[in-house]
Motif scaffolding. Structure first.
Motif, PDB file in Angstrom:
ATOM      1  N   SER A   1     -17.684   8.234  -3.394  1.00  0.00           N
ATOM      2  CA  SER A   1     -17.115   7.029  -3.297  1.00  0.00           C
ATOM      3  C   SER A   1     -17.126   6.336  -4.527  1.00  0.00           C
ATOM      4  N   TYR A   2     -18.243   6.740  -5.367  1.00  0.00           N
ATOM      5  CA  TYR A   2     -18.468   6.038  -6.772  1.00  0.00           C
ATOM      6  C   TYR A   2     -17.247   6.532  -7.797  1.00  0.00           C
ATOM      7  N   ALA A   3     -16.998   7.882  -7.618  1.00  0.00           N
ATOM      8  CA  ALA A   3     -15.602   8.446  -8.263  1.00  0.00           C
ATOM      9  C   ALA A   3     -14.442   7.765  -7.934  1.00  0.00           C
ATOM     10  N   PHE A   4     -14.255   7.510  -6.672  1.00  0.00           N
ATOM     11  CA  PHE A   4     -12.830   6.819  -6.215  1.00  0.00           C
ATOM     12  C   PHE A   4     -12.921   5.477  -6.667  1.00  0.00           C
ATOM     13  N   TYR A   5     -14.139   4.561  -6.839  1.00  0.00           N
ATOM     14  CA  TYR A   5     -14.159   3.271  -7.234  1.00  0.00           C
ATOM     15  C   TYR A   5     -13.838   3.401  -9.000  1.00  0.00           C
ATOM     16  N   VAL A   6     -14.521   4.395  -9.708  1.00  0.00           N
ATOM     17  CA  VAL A   6     -14.024   4.730 -11.110  1.00  0.00           C
ATOM     18  C   VAL A   6     -12.694   4.907 -11.272  1.00  0.00           C
ATOM     19  N   VAL A   7     -11.997   5.607 -10.621  1.00  0.00           N
ATOM     20  CA  VAL A   7     -10.721   6.179 -10.725  1.00  0.00           C
ATOM     21  C   VAL A   7      -9.573   4.734 -10.222  1.00  0.00           C
TER      22      VAL A   7
END
Length: 90
Positions: A26-32
């Motif tokens: 989820s954190y990776a989705f937010y960053v992208v």
């Protein structure tokens, strides 16, 4: 989220803490999303860069349920694949 899939009977919570890795996803989705949002904002609205900071928080709050579900589904898809015989048979 259901504990067992109503369609195929698959256990969707195989062990306690299984979805902890989905937090990182989820954190990776937010960053992208934030990087794409930033580059689009810079490209089209460069003189109004302050509005980027004002707009990103409400947008991320609004998208939190989507990213949460997307991360859990992605995490589940990585470790549990459906049995092709059961899916075709139903």
């Amino acid at each position: 989220m259901n504990k067992i899939c109503p369609h195929c009977g698959e256990n969707l919570v195989p062990e306690p803490g299984f979805y902890q890795g989905a937090l990182y996803m989820s954190y990776a989705f937010y960053v992208v999303f934030m990087l794409i949002y930033f580059f689009v904002f810079i490209h089209f609205f460069e003189p109004y860069l302050d509005y980027f900071l004002y707009s990103i928080i409400p947008v991320l709050i609004f998208l939190t349920p989507l990213f949460y579900r997307l991360a859990r589904r992605s995490w589940l898809a990585i470790f549990i694949s459906p049995d092709p015989e059961e899916v075709v048979g139903k």
